[in-house]
Design a protein around this motif. Structure first.
Motif, PDB file in Angstrom:
ATOM      1  N   MET A  62       0.912  -0.926  -0.515  1.00  0.00           N
ATOM      2  CA  MET A  62      -0.447  -0.011   0.093  1.00  0.00           C
ATOM      3  C   MET A  62       1.187   1.484  -0.064  1.00  0.00           C
ATOM      4  O   MET A  62       1.805   0.810   0.834  1.00  0.00           O
ATOM      5  N   PRO A  63       0.633   1.862  -0.979  1.00  0.00           N
ATOM      6  CA  PRO A  63       1.549   3.164  -0.983  1.00  0.00           C
ATOM      7  C   PRO A  63       1.119   3.612   0.151  1.00  0.00           C
ATOM      8  O   PRO A  63       0.407   3.962   0.708  1.00  0.00           O
ATOM      9  N   ARG A  64       1.889   4.492   0.410  1.00  0.00           N
ATOM     10  CA  ARG A  64       2.619   5.466   2.013  1.00  0.00           C
ATOM     11  C   ARG A  64       2.773   6.807   1.277  1.00  0.00           C
ATOM     12  O   ARG A  64       3.644   7.209   0.114  1.00  0.00           O
ATOM     13  N   TYR A  65       1.994   8.126   2.061  1.00  0.00           N
ATOM     14  CA  TYR A  65       2.216   9.320   1.619  1.00  0.00           C
ATOM     15  C   TYR A  65       2.017  10.606   3.186  1.00  0.00           C
ATOM     16  O   TYR A  65       1.909   9.624   4.235  1.00  0.00           O
ATOM     17  N   PHE A  66       2.718  11.454   2.752  1.00  0.00           N
ATOM     18  CA  PHE A  66       3.405  12.546   3.740  1.00  0.00           C
ATOM     19  C   PHE A  66       2.658  13.641   3.602  1.00  0.00           C
ATOM     20  O   PHE A  66       2.268  13.890   2.449  1.00  0.00           O
ATOM     21  N   PHE A  67       2.460  13.709   4.980  1.00  0.00           N
ATOM     22  CA  PHE A  67       1.240  15.386   4.661  1.00  0.00           C
ATOM     23  C   PHE A  67       2.471  16.473   5.006  1.00  0.00           C
ATOM     24  O   PHE A  67       2.269  16.446   6.711  1.00  0.00           O
ATOM     25  N   ASN A  68       2.671  17.374   4.607  1.00  0.00           N
ATOM     26  CA  ASN A  68       3.275  18.524   5.052  1.00  0.00           C
ATOM     27  C   ASN A  68       2.331  19.589   5.114  1.00  0.00           C
ATOM     28  O   ASN A  68       1.595  20.218   4.211  1.00  0.00           O
ATOM     29  N   VAL A  69       2.635  19.976   6.026  1.00  0.00           N
ATOM     30  CA  VAL A  69       2.634  21.465   6.261  1.00  0.00           C
ATOM     31  C   VAL A  69       2.724  22.775   6.227  1.00  0.00           C
ATOM     32  O   VAL A  69       4.367  23.004   6.772  1.00  0.00           O
ATOM     33  N   HIS A  70       3.066  23.852   5.169  1.00  0.00           N
ATOM     34  CA  HIS A  70       3.542  25.241   5.047  1.00  0.00           C
ATOM     35  C   HIS A  70       2.840  26.014   5.394  1.00  0.00           C
ATOM     36  O   HIS A  70       1.395  26.684   4.661  1.00  0.00           O
ATOM     37  N   ASP A  71       3.414  27.050   6.531  1.00  0.00           N
ATOM     38  CA  ASP A  71       2.553  27.998   7.166  1.00  0.00           C
ATOM     39  C   ASP A  71       3.107  28.465   8.039  1.00  0.00           C
ATOM     40  O   ASP A  71       3.108  29.638   8.893  1.00  0.00           O
ATOM     41  N   GLY A  72       4.473  29.018   7.612  1.00  0.00           N
ATOM     42  CA  GLY A  72       5.211  29.809   8.509  1.00  0.00           C
ATOM     43  C   GLY A  72       5.628  28.631   9.343  1.00  0.00           C
ATOM     44  O   GLY A  72       6.811  29.358   9.800  1.00  0.00           O
ATOM     45  N   LEU A  73       5.562  27.964  10.113  1.00  0.00           N
ATOM     46  CA  LEU A  73       6.104  27.075  11.012  1.00  0.00           C
ATOM     47  C   LEU A  73       6.688  25.872  10.668  1.00  0.00           C
ATOM     48  O   LEU A  73       7.856  25.892  11.254  1.00  0.00           O
ATOM     49  N   GLY A  74       5.535  25.206   9.984  1.00  0.00           N
ATOM     50  CA  GLY A  74       5.852  24.063   8.976  1.00  0.00           C
ATOM     51  C   GLY A  74       5.998  22.570   9.840  1.00  0.00           C
ATOM     52  O   GLY A  74       6.916  22.901  10.623  1.00  0.00           O
ATOM     53  N   ILE A  75       5.582  21.801   9.266  1.00  0.00           N
ATOM     54  CA  ILE A  75       5.315  20.952   9.396  1.00  0.00           C
ATOM     55  C   ILE A  75       5.653  19.913   9.083  1.00  0.00           C
ATOM     56  O   ILE A  75       5.129  19.813   7.766  1.00  0.00           O
ATOM     57  N   VAL A  76       6.304  18.856   9.222  1.00  0.00           N
ATOM     58  CA  VAL A  76       7.086  17.770   7.873  1.00  0.00           C
ATOM     59  C   VAL A  76       6.670  16.518   8.420  1.00  0.00           C
ATOM     60  O   VAL A  76       7.059  16.183   9.863  1.00  0.00           O
ATOM     61  N   SER A 134      -0.866  26.027   3.440  1.00  0.00           N
ATOM     62  CA  SER A 134      -1.212  25.144   2.511  1.00  0.00           C
ATOM     63  C   SER A 134      -0.707  23.527   3.227  1.00  0.00           C
ATOM     64  O   SER A 134      -0.037  23.859   4.124  1.00  0.00           O
ATOM     65  N   LEU A 135      -1.094  22.357   2.809  1.00  0.00           N
ATOM     66  CA  LEU A 135      -0.945  21.031   2.800  1.00  0.00           C
ATOM     67  C   LEU A 135      -0.615  20.406   1.770  1.00  0.00           C
ATOM     68  O   LEU A 135      -1.481  20.405   0.652  1.00  0.00           O
ATOM     69  N   GLU A 136       0.877  20.071   1.420  1.00  0.00           N
ATOM     70  CA  GLU A 136       0.999  19.022   0.731  1.00  0.00           C
ATOM     71  C   GLU A 136       1.617  17.602   1.015  1.00  0.00           C
ATOM     72  O   GLU A 136       1.605  17.138   1.868  1.00  0.00           O
ATOM     73  N   VAL A 137       0.959  16.908   0.314  1.00  0.00           N
ATOM     74  CA  VAL A 137       1.096  15.517  -0.118  1.00  0.00           C
ATOM     75  C   VAL A 137       1.871  14.762  -0.842  1.00  0.00           C
ATOM     76  O   VAL A 137       1.411  14.524  -1.750  1.00  0.00           O
TER      77      VAL A 137
END
Length: 88
Positions: free
Chosen positions: A1-15, A54-57
């Protein structure tokens, strides 16, 4: 099953270092919308006029990606209702 990563770009950034397994891109999209809603509900109070979020997947194997973008800006109605200023 594919694995997806959810990275947040909001000035703080969550990887996202762990990722989430999803059956396919459609399932990843549904998970992303749900995750974005949860994050905005939790920390949306920090956003102000002019901010972008933004949320990049990213899919691990192919590096294919999509983004959910949010931009907070004045509405066209609010700028149209302001009186125009003319020189006298």
């Amino acid at each position: 099953m594919p694995r997806y990563f959810f990275n947040v770009h909001d000035g703080l950034g969550i990887v996202d270092d762990d990722g989430v397994e999803c059956v396919d891109l459609e399932a990843a999209l549904r998970a992303a919308v749900h995750f974005a809603g949860s994050l905005l509900k939790e920390s949306g109070h920090r956003l102000t006029l002019g901010d972008t979020w933004s949320l990049e997947v990213i899919e691990e194997a192919t590096s294919s990606a999509f983004r959910i973008d949010l931009q907070i800006r004045p509405s066209l109605a609010s700028t149209a209702s302001e009186p125009s200023r003319s020189a006298a």
